[in-house]
Write a protein that holds these residues in place. Sequence first.
Motif, short mmCIF file in Angstrom:
data_model
loop_
_atom_site.label_atom_id
_atom_site.label_comp_id
_atom_site.label_asym_id
_atom_site.label_seq_id
_atom_site.Cartn_x
_atom_site.Cartn_y
_atom_site.Cartn_z
N ASP A 46 0.83 -1.20 0.00
CA ASP A 46 0.00 0.00 0.00
C ASP A 46 0.87 1.26 0.00
N LYS A 47 1.98 1.21 0.73
CA LYS A 47 2.88 2.36 0.74
C LYS A 47 3.48 2.59 -0.64
N ALA A 48 3.84 1.48 -1.32
CA ALA A 48 4.37 1.60 -2.68
C ALA A 48 3.30 2.15 -3.62
N CYS A 49 2.07 1.70 -3.45
CA CYS A 49 0.96 2.20 -4.27
C CYS A 49 0.74 3.68 -4.02
N MET B 115 -8.39 0.96 -10.08
CA MET B 115 -8.56 2.27 -10.73
C MET B 115 -7.28 3.09 -10.64
N LYS B 116 -6.64 3.06 -9.49
CA LYS B 116 -5.39 3.82 -9.36
C LYS B 116 -4.32 3.24 -10.27
N ALA B 117 -4.22 1.90 -10.29
CA ALA B 117 -3.22 1.26 -11.15
C ALA B 117 -3.48 1.58 -12.62
N CYS B 118 -4.76 1.57 -13.01
CA CYS B 118 -5.12 1.90 -14.39
C CYS B 118 -4.73 3.33 -14.71
#
Length: 233
Positions: A134-137, A172-175
């Motif tokens: 999650d921190k990496a994201c 959605m964030k990754a997209c």
Amino acid sequence: MAFDMKKEEDVKEFIDNLGIEYRFGCFSEGKPDSCHLLGDYLEGVKKDFEKAAKVYRSNCDESSFAKSCYKYANYNFLGKGCKQNMEEAYCYYLKGCTAGDYDSCLNGGLMCVSHTPTNDHRPKNYEKGLELLDKACTGNNAFSCYYISGIFIQGVKDAVSKDMNKAFDYSMKACNLGNMYACANISQMYRKGDGVKKDETKSDEFKKKALDMQDQFKEQMQLQFQQGSQQQL
């Protein structure tokens, strides 16, 4: 002094001077960025991985230079320049993550939630793994966001409950960060109404976005292949 980069002796002198400059900046001036550059110099130019490993480790321990922590962790993970040591690798990924390197957060998180042939002895720790991922994201690492979404799509028995709402948010964030597989997942979620209200128009929109990314990737790979072929001619 001007160097003629077409002359072999000038190129050699220029490279040697870089090594001297990095050593001075690291050892005499105590500059962490110079120490990291020295490690890169020892690695990339001199191919002295043992010395590079020592420089990276020292720069991480003494200056908390995030990229040096990451590089030394990789060395331990791969057994490069030192004996392979998975616990040491994990320790330095944590140091790199704490210092703000999101690739370190990703790799440390993956070590917590996945098994590899070199990491079978490490018990899985999904709580810590999700924290690191999650921190990496949060640091805009697209693969990390996509990986977490996959965990919540499937769920993990006795460890992580399936949660399509969280899966949608991470996808959605990754997209949005450019991960085409996450965009494809978003399309499916809109089509099925998983984790989000069913919407055929949105589904088609994200399907097109994923296909456009796929086409761009193919074009880029083809261009790189053509450039590589031309260099060999």
